[in-house]
Design a protein around this motif. Sequence first.
Motif, short mmCIF file in Angstrom:
data_model
loop_
_atom_site.label_atom_id
_atom_site.label_comp_id
_atom_site.label_asym_id
_atom_site.label_seq_id
_atom_site.Cartn_x
_atom_site.Cartn_y
_atom_site.Cartn_z
N ILE A 140 -0.60 -12.84 -0.25
CA ILE A 140 -1.94 -12.34 0.29
C ILE A 140 -2.30 -10.88 -0.69
CG2 ILE A 140 -2.81 -10.86 2.15
CD1 ILE A 140 -1.43 -12.69 4.24
N SER A 141 -0.94 -10.14 -0.79
CA SER A 141 -1.25 -8.89 -1.62
C SER A 141 -1.57 -9.39 -3.08
CB SER A 141 -0.10 -8.18 -1.61
OG SER A 141 0.73 -8.53 -2.37
N GLU A 142 -1.32 -10.38 -3.55
CA GLU A 142 -1.68 -10.86 -4.94
C GLU A 142 -3.05 -11.19 -5.20
OE1 GLU A 142 -0.33 -14.10 -8.03
OE2 GLU A 142 1.34 -13.36 -7.11
N ALA A 143 -3.50 -12.10 -3.99
CA ALA A 143 -4.91 -12.50 -3.90
C ALA A 143 -5.75 -11.32 -3.60
CB ALA A 143 -4.90 -13.44 -2.92
N LEU A 144 -5.45 -10.37 -3.05
CA LEU A 144 -6.02 -9.14 -2.69
C LEU A 144 -6.10 -8.11 -3.68
CD1 LEU A 144 -5.82 -9.27 1.14
CD2 LEU A 144 -8.00 -9.98 0.03
N GLN A 145 -5.21 -8.21 -4.62
CA GLN A 145 -4.90 -7.03 -5.52
C GLN A 145 -4.41 -5.93 -5.09
OE1 GLN A 145 -4.57 -7.70 -8.91
NE2 GLN A 145 -4.32 -9.83 -7.95
N VAL A 146 -3.68 -5.80 -3.90
CA VAL A 146 -3.14 -4.57 -3.31
C VAL A 146 -1.68 -4.58 -3.55
CG1 VAL A 146 -5.36 -4.17 -1.81
CG2 VAL A 146 -3.32 -5.54 -1.12
N ASP A 147 -0.99 -3.50 -3.29
CA ASP A 147 0.57 -3.29 -3.17
C ASP A 147 0.88 -4.02 -1.85
OD1 ASP A 147 3.30 -2.67 -2.99
OD2 ASP A 147 2.75 -0.60 -4.07
N PRO A 148 1.84 -5.01 -1.86
CA PRO A 148 2.58 -5.59 -0.50
C PRO A 148 2.98 -4.45 0.23
CG PRO A 148 3.92 -6.34 -2.45
CD PRO A 148 2.69 -5.54 -3.11
#
Length: 131
Positions: free
Chosen positions: A55-63
Amino acid sequence: MDNNKEIGKRIKEARESAKLTLDEIADRVGVASSTIQRYETGYIKKIKLPIINSISEALQVDPMWILGKSPKDSSKKYFLNEEAASLAQEIYENPELRILFDTTRKVDPEDLRLITKMVSKMVKEENGEED
Protein backbone atom coordinates in the motif's frame (compact mmCIF):
# COMPACT_ATOMS: atom_id res chain seq x y z
CA MET A 1 -9.79 6.14 18.31
CA ASP A 2 -8.08 2.80 17.95
CA ASN A 3 -4.88 2.26 15.97
CA ASN A 4 -6.65 0.36 13.16
CA LYS A 5 -8.88 3.36 12.44
CA GLU A 6 -5.88 5.69 12.51
CA ILE A 7 -4.03 3.45 10.03
CA GLY A 8 -7.15 3.38 7.88
CA LYS A 9 -7.47 7.17 8.02
CA ARG A 10 -3.86 7.55 6.84
CA ILE A 11 -4.37 5.05 4.00
CA LYS A 12 -7.49 6.92 2.88
CA GLU A 13 -5.77 10.31 3.22
CA ALA A 14 -2.83 9.17 1.10
CA ARG A 15 -5.11 7.53 -1.49
CA GLU A 16 -7.26 10.63 -1.84
CA SER A 17 -4.18 12.85 -1.94
CA ALA A 18 -2.84 10.70 -4.79
CA LYS A 19 -6.26 11.00 -6.49
CA LEU A 20 -6.62 7.24 -6.70
CA THR A 21 -9.88 5.32 -6.54
CA LEU A 22 -10.38 2.27 -4.36
CA ASP A 23 -10.21 0.15 -7.53
CA GLU A 24 -6.93 1.72 -8.65
CA ILE A 25 -5.16 1.20 -5.34
CA ALA A 26 -6.63 -2.30 -4.97
CA ASP A 27 -5.30 -3.21 -8.42
CA ARG A 28 -1.83 -1.94 -7.52
CA VAL A 29 -1.80 -3.81 -4.22
CA GLY A 30 -3.40 -6.98 -5.56
CA VAL A 31 -6.46 -7.10 -3.32
CA ALA A 32 -10.17 -6.40 -3.80
CA SER A 33 -11.35 -2.79 -3.58
CA SER A 34 -13.68 -3.85 -0.76
CA THR A 35 -10.59 -4.96 1.16
CA ILE A 36 -9.01 -1.52 0.77
CA GLN A 37 -12.27 0.02 1.93
CA ARG A 38 -12.27 -2.23 5.02
CA TYR A 39 -8.66 -1.19 5.74
CA GLU A 40 -9.68 2.47 5.47
CA THR A 41 -12.60 2.07 7.86
CA GLY A 42 -10.56 0.08 10.37
CA TYR A 43 -12.90 -2.89 9.96
CA ILE A 44 -9.97 -5.22 9.30
CA LYS A 45 -8.12 -5.36 12.60
CA LYS A 46 -4.74 -6.67 11.43
CA ILE A 47 -3.09 -5.66 8.17
CA LYS A 48 -0.08 -7.79 7.38
CA LEU A 49 3.21 -5.94 6.98
CA PRO A 50 3.70 -7.01 3.32
CA ILE A 51 0.29 -5.46 2.55
CA ILE A 52 1.24 -2.26 4.41
CA ASN A 53 4.43 -2.17 2.34
CA SER A 54 2.49 -2.71 -0.90
CA ILE A 55 0.00 0.00 0.00
CA SER A 56 2.75 2.45 0.94
CA GLU A 57 4.61 1.72 -2.30
CA ALA A 58 1.45 2.20 -4.37
CA LEU A 59 0.69 5.46 -2.55
CA GLN A 60 4.32 6.61 -2.45
CA VAL A 61 4.34 7.16 1.30
CA ASP A 62 6.57 5.81 4.03
CA PRO A 63 5.11 2.63 5.53
CA MET A 64 6.13 3.96 8.94
CA TRP A 65 3.82 6.96 8.35
CA ILE A 66 0.90 4.61 7.60
CA LEU A 67 1.65 2.84 10.88
CA GLY A 68 1.78 6.19 12.71
CA LYS A 69 5.48 5.90 13.50
CA SER A 70 6.78 8.86 11.47
CA PRO A 71 5.51 12.26 10.27
CA LYS A 72 3.94 12.49 6.82
CA ASP A 73 6.66 14.83 5.56
CA SER A 74 9.10 11.94 5.80
CA SER A 75 7.31 10.17 2.96
CA LYS A 76 9.57 8.77 0.29
CA LYS A 77 9.66 10.28 -3.14
CA TYR A 78 9.29 8.11 -6.20
CA PHE A 79 11.22 10.34 -8.62
CA LEU A 80 14.76 11.33 -7.71
CA ASN A 81 14.64 14.50 -9.83
CA GLU A 82 12.15 17.22 -8.78
CA GLU A 83 11.61 18.42 -12.36
CA ALA A 84 10.87 14.85 -13.46
CA ALA A 85 8.44 14.55 -10.54
CA SER A 86 6.61 17.68 -11.68
CA LEU A 87 6.41 16.45 -15.28
CA ALA A 88 5.25 13.04 -14.12
CA GLN A 89 2.45 14.68 -12.12
CA GLU A 90 1.33 16.50 -15.27
CA ILE A 91 1.35 13.20 -17.17
CA TYR A 92 -0.53 11.47 -14.37
CA GLU A 93 -3.24 14.14 -14.38
CA ASN A 94 -3.73 13.87 -18.16
CA PRO A 95 -5.92 10.81 -18.87
CA GLU A 96 -4.53 10.44 -22.40
CA LEU A 97 -0.96 10.28 -21.12
CA ARG A 98 -1.54 8.30 -17.94
CA ILE A 99 -0.23 5.10 -19.54
CA LEU A 100 3.23 6.64 -19.29
CA PHE A 101 3.03 6.69 -15.51
CA ASP A 102 4.65 3.25 -15.32
CA THR A 103 8.03 4.84 -15.94
CA THR A 104 11.24 4.40 -13.98
CA ARG A 105 12.03 6.69 -11.05
CA LYS A 106 15.44 7.55 -12.50
CA VAL A 107 13.89 9.00 -15.64
CA ASP A 108 15.47 12.13 -17.08
CA PRO A 109 13.09 15.13 -17.38
CA GLU A 110 14.05 15.55 -21.03
CA ASP A 111 13.03 11.95 -21.74
CA LEU A 112 9.65 12.61 -20.14
CA ARG A 113 9.20 15.72 -22.29
CA LEU A 114 10.04 13.77 -25.45
CA ILE A 115 7.70 10.91 -24.60
CA THR A 116 4.91 13.32 -23.69
CA LYS A 117 5.35 15.20 -26.96
CA MET A 118 5.33 11.97 -28.97
CA VAL A 119 2.19 10.61 -27.31
CA SER A 120 0.41 13.97 -27.57
CA LYS A 121 1.19 14.06 -31.28
CA MET A 122 -0.12 10.50 -31.72
CA VAL A 123 -3.35 11.38 -29.87
CA LYS A 124 -3.84 14.48 -32.03
CA GLU A 125 -3.29 12.47 -35.20
CA GLU A 126 -5.72 9.82 -33.99
CA ASN A 127 -8.32 12.51 -33.31
CA GLY A 128 -7.71 14.15 -36.72
CA GLU A 129 -6.29 17.32 -35.18
CA GLU A 130 -3.54 19.47 -36.67
CA ASP A 131 -0.29 20.36 -34.85
